[in-house]
Design a protein around this motif. Sequence first.
Motif, PDB file in Angstrom:
ATOM      1  N   UNK A  71       8.711 -19.411  13.879  1.00 12.23           N
ATOM      2  CA  UNK A  71       8.715 -20.875  13.848  1.00 12.23           C
ATOM      3  C   UNK A  71       9.597 -21.330  12.694  1.00 12.23           C
ATOM      4  N   UNK A  72      10.177 -22.526  12.782  1.00 16.34           N
ATOM      5  CA  UNK A  72      11.053 -23.008  11.704  1.00 16.34           C
ATOM      6  C   UNK A  72      10.392 -22.976  10.332  1.00 16.34           C
ATOM      7  N   UNK A  73       9.099 -23.264  10.265  1.00 14.32           N
ATOM      8  CA  UNK A  73       8.429 -23.279   8.954  1.00 14.32           C
ATOM      9  C   UNK A  73       8.290 -21.885   8.349  1.00 14.32           C
ATOM     10  N   UNK A  74       8.588 -20.851   9.116  1.00 12.50           N
ATOM     11  CA  UNK A  74       8.532 -19.484   8.598  1.00 12.50           C
ATOM     12  C   UNK A  74       9.918 -18.956   8.214  1.00 12.50           C
ATOM     13  N   UNK A  98      14.468 -12.585   0.443  1.00 11.74           N
ATOM     14  CA  UNK A  98      13.292 -13.449   0.502  1.00 11.74           C
ATOM     15  C   UNK A  98      12.349 -13.164  -0.662  1.00 11.74           C
ATOM     16  N   UNK A  99      12.044 -11.892  -0.897  1.00 12.20           N
ATOM     17  CA  UNK A  99      11.031 -11.574  -1.907  1.00 12.20           C
ATOM     18  C   UNK A  99      11.583 -11.507  -3.328  1.00 12.20           C
ATOM     19  N   UNK A 100      12.898 -11.517  -3.469  1.00 10.39           N
ATOM     20  CA  UNK A 100      13.467 -11.678  -4.803  1.00 10.39           C
ATOM     21  C   UNK A 100      13.823 -13.136  -5.055  1.00 10.39           C
ATOM     22  N   UNK A 101      13.575 -13.988  -4.043  1.00  8.71           N
ATOM     23  CA  UNK A 101      13.822 -15.443  -4.088  1.00  8.71           C
ATOM     24  C   UNK A 101      15.225 -15.761  -4.623  1.00  8.71           C
ATOM     25  N   UNK A 102      16.206 -15.025  -4.144  1.00 12.01           N
ATOM     26  CA  UNK A 102      17.577 -15.162  -4.639  1.00 12.01           C
ATOM     27  C   UNK A 102      18.244 -16.483  -4.277  1.00 12.01           C
ATOM     28  N   UNK A 103      17.707 -17.186  -3.281  1.00 10.13           N
ATOM     29  CA  UNK A 103      18.360 -18.427  -2.855  1.00 10.13           C
ATOM     30  C   UNK A 103      17.613 -19.665  -3.350  1.00 10.13           C
ATOM     31  N   UNK A 104      16.698 -19.487  -4.293  1.00  2.57           N
ATOM     32  CA  UNK A 104      15.999 -20.646  -4.835  1.00  2.57           C
ATOM     33  C   UNK A 104      16.953 -21.551  -5.605  1.00  2.57           C
ATOM     34  N   UNK A 163       3.820 -23.861  -3.514  1.00  2.75           N
ATOM     35  CA  UNK A 163       5.000 -24.610  -3.950  1.00  2.75           C
ATOM     36  C   UNK A 163       6.258 -23.754  -3.860  1.00  2.75           C
ATOM     37  N   UNK A 164       6.074 -22.450  -3.938  1.00  2.00           N
ATOM     38  CA  UNK A 164       7.204 -21.541  -3.758  1.00  2.00           C
ATOM     39  C   UNK A 164       7.362 -21.328  -2.250  1.00  2.00           C
ATOM     40  N   UNK A 165       7.993 -22.290  -1.623  1.00  3.31           N
ATOM     41  CA  UNK A 165       8.010 -22.365  -0.164  1.00  3.31           C
ATOM     42  C   UNK A 165       8.635 -21.146   0.503  1.00  3.31           C
ATOM     43  N   UNK A 166       9.723 -20.643  -0.062  1.00  2.00           N
ATOM     44  CA  UNK A 166      10.389 -19.490   0.553  1.00  2.00           C
ATOM     45  C   UNK A 166       9.500 -18.264   0.501  1.00  2.00           C
ATOM     46  N   UNK A 167       8.861 -18.041  -0.640  1.00  2.00           N
ATOM     47  CA  UNK A 167       7.977 -16.888  -0.778  1.00  2.00           C
ATOM     48  C   UNK A 167       6.771 -17.017   0.145  1.00  2.00           C
ATOM     49  N   UNK A 168       6.232 -18.213   0.253  1.00  5.17           N
ATOM     50  CA  UNK A 168       5.094 -18.446   1.144  1.00  5.17           C
ATOM     51  C   UNK A 168       5.490 -18.199   2.598  1.00  5.17           C
TER      52      UNK A 168
END
Length: 391
Positions: free
Chosen positions: A147-150, A190-196, A241-246
Amino acid sequence: MDEKSTKKLLRQFRERYLTPLRSYGFPVVTLPSHTKIEAVATVFETLNNTGKPLGPFELLTARFYPEDVFLRDLWDQAVADHEILEDFSIDAYSVLQAITLRARNSAQRSDVLRKLEASDVQANWEAVVRGFARVLDLLQAECGVVAPKLLPYTMLLVPMAAVWDDIAKVKGPEQVNVLNRLKQFFWCTVFSTNYDQGANSQAGADYAKLKYWLFDSSQDAPEAVSEFSLAESSLRTATTRRKALNAGMLALAVTTGARDFHNGMKLTAERVKADKIDSHHIFPKAFLNGKSDEKGRRFNSELVLNRVLIDPVTNKTIGAKAPSIYFQALRETLGEKELVEILRSHLMDADDEDDPLRKDNYEEFIDRRLDDVIMAIESVTGKGVTREFDE
């Protein structure tokens, strides 16, 4: 109608429509000829901030029109050909960023506006559009993005789509290796949150290495893979709040076979959409409200480790109930074995009498789920998570 009536009608038309038009003051912004194109784009966006949003894509649409490159028509056809682009709300500008990556080795806004040429669009449009669609297909089927939210980062699609045409040219068993490396890149990012932060720059740096490393593992890997870093403590304290990680955590659970709490069926893109399945608390917020640990610190119900994909029926049943109560109700309905399997599918080990869900022990639940999540992350990234005892 006689001549007198005709003249009267024409006079009324002139006074009502033509005279006001002649005296209307059209707002005009005059810019020096040496104004940079990115500044022109900013003015363009600012002046068109009501109604239909207008931005760099529209500006380039106008610029390329005299060269018979009709961006709006191309985009309309792309959406018609690939429904998944609309499903994930892909922006047409992202396609131009990916084309600029392929043609000019950059996804920066200034380079899209200044360096991208009509010939670049003509040469790369079809390949890049197809790349976006195929990457989204891959993420849905193999990476749990149902889904888009994922989808953790839309920008992450840009370098992946830019390199897809080269991936498609690989034939035979070697394509499996290439796709596995692409998936590893996705999960590590994703798990290194490189695109935050600095996503445009990161996309350019990643593409520069992806286009070689994917096809030859002896080449330098993208930063997220070669310098992967994730600490156990970061996962333990991460909130929604860490949307990408969530989003990544939820997608990860789908890859392990996450099943619907209500009917036990695996969560697919169709089921998530049809049943309106969404992220909800395991320990309800209302249940944890006001509760503290032994040191008097209030529990944070918004930890990503306290979220799973739950259907509306089950979520409504849960309400503010203690986990021990609502899981017992599910246990009586589904049976112990089935419930355990469903919980495991969501990266929750709950097959013994010390299960913290039976005791409503939030801290112990977070600790136990953290272990399960870390093992899953290490599996998909091929990298180790730094544990507290390793530091």
